[in-house]
Scaffold this active site. Structure first.
Site, PDB file in Angstrom:
ATOM      1  N   THR A 110      31.036 -79.770-117.093  1.00 47.84           N
ATOM      2  CA  THR A 110      31.148 -78.744-116.065  1.00 47.84           C
ATOM      3  C   THR A 110      30.230 -79.067-114.883  1.00 47.84           C
ATOM      4  O   THR A 110      29.079 -79.398-115.068  1.00 47.84           O
ATOM      5  CB  THR A 110      30.753 -77.368-116.634  1.00 47.84           C
ATOM      6  OG1 THR A 110      31.557 -77.109-117.774  1.00 47.84           O
ATOM      7  CG2 THR A 110      30.973 -76.283-115.605  1.00 47.84           C
TER       8      THR A 110
ATOM      9  N   THR B  72      27.597 -84.635-114.756  1.00 43.91           N
ATOM     10  CA  THR B  72      27.940 -83.331-115.325  1.00 43.91           C
ATOM     11  C   THR B  72      27.049 -83.043-116.517  1.00 43.91           C
ATOM     12  O   THR B  72      26.304 -83.896-116.985  1.00 43.91           O
ATOM     13  CB  THR B  72      29.406 -83.304-115.783  1.00 43.91           C
ATOM     14  OG1 THR B  72      29.566 -84.251-116.843  1.00 43.91           O
ATOM     15  CG2 THR B  72      30.346 -83.643-114.655  1.00 43.91           C
ATOM     16  N   ASP B  73      27.134 -81.813-117.026  1.00 46.23           N
ATOM     17  CA  ASP B  73      26.409 -81.484-118.253  1.00 46.23           C
ATOM     18  C   ASP B  73      27.242 -81.930-119.455  1.00 46.23           C
ATOM     19  O   ASP B  73      28.268 -82.597-119.299  1.00 46.23           O
ATOM     20  CB  ASP B  73      26.077 -79.992-118.300  1.00 46.23           C
ATOM     21  CG  ASP B  73      27.318 -79.111-118.294  1.00 46.23           C
ATOM     22  OD1 ASP B  73      28.428 -79.668-118.277  1.00 46.23           O
ATOM     23  OD2 ASP B  73      27.168 -77.887-118.319  1.00 46.23           O
ATOM     24  N   LYS B  74      26.817 -81.567-120.662  1.00 46.07           N
ATOM     25  CA  LYS B  74      27.480 -82.072-121.863  1.00 46.07           C
ATOM     26  C   LYS B  74      28.913 -81.574-122.016  1.00 46.07           C
ATOM     27  O   LYS B  74      29.724 -82.188-122.684  1.00 46.07           O
ATOM     28  CB  LYS B  74      26.662 -81.738-123.112  1.00 46.07           C
ATOM     29  CG  LYS B  74      26.531 -80.270-123.384  1.00 46.07           C
ATOM     30  CD  LYS B  74      25.693 -80.020-124.600  1.00 46.07           C
ATOM     31  CE  LYS B  74      25.559 -78.517-124.812  1.00 46.07           C
ATOM     32  NZ  LYS B  74      24.749 -78.220-125.959  1.00 46.07           N
ATOM     33  N   THR B  75      29.250 -80.448-121.361  1.00 42.36           N
ATOM     34  CA  THR B  75      30.623 -79.935-121.456  1.00 42.36           C
ATOM     35  C   THR B  75      31.512 -80.509-120.367  1.00 42.36           C
ATOM     36  O   THR B  75      32.707 -80.259-120.360  1.00 42.36           O
ATOM     37  CB  THR B  75      30.628 -78.398-121.362  1.00 42.36           C
ATOM     38  OG1 THR B  75      30.080 -78.013-120.095  1.00 42.36           O
ATOM     39  CG2 THR B  75      29.829 -77.785-122.487  1.00 42.36           C
TER      40      THR B  75
END
Length: 159
Positions: free
Chosen positions: A154, A149-152
């Site tokens: 998502t 996933t990305d840093k959030t």
């Protein structure tokens, strides 16, 4: 140059008069949302594709069996000499039997059972702190071993 404002535009100073020309899905932002979500809804999941194929095969098989039963019962009822009813009544009675066989052969509850299964899967994923947007994602994520996933946190569709 462009006299239109998109909803949510903030005017910092001055005054003006506004005329609303489109709302909802007819506005610019509505058209954008419609295009984004239409592309997601247009694709059918692999599980539902297999389900549609299986339902088609079962439907064709049920039609074949119903036709064979119609022919066999019709020949049996018309060929045996002690016939007490008229021919058209025998044909209608045999046709009703064939329709009954066809109605029993088609699995009506299969899509519902699949949807309920995906809903339980979505509920289980929410207990594990995974927010699921659509039920189709449960089908895909059920076989995943590694999730990036990305840093959030998502997951995206590479768009």
């Amino acid at each position: 140059k462009n006299p239109f404002m998109i909803s949510g535009t903030v005017v910092n100073a001055g005054q003006g008069t506004m005329l609303v020309v489109a709302v909802g899905e007819h506005s610019i932002s509505g058209k954008i949302k419609k295009q984004v979500y239409a592309s997601e809804q247009a694709e059918e999941s692999p599980l539902f594709k297999k389900l549609d194929h299986m339902a088609t095969v079962i439907g064709k098989g049920g039609t074949l069996v119903a036709f064979i039963c119609f022919c066999v019962i019709l020949v049996k009822d018309l060929a045996i000499p002690p016939r007490k009813t008229e021919v058209w009544k025998v044909i209608i009675h045999t046709f009703i039997h064939a329709i009954g066989i066809l109605a029993v052969a088609i699995p009506e509850g299969l899509p519902l059972a699949l949807t309920i299964s995906l809903a339980f899967s979505s509920n289980r994923m929410s207990y594990e702190a995974n927010l699921v947007k659509t039920l189709d994602s449960c089908e895909t994520m059920g076989s995943a071993t590694t999730i990036c996933t990305d840093k959030t946190g998502t997951l995206t569709a590479n768009r």
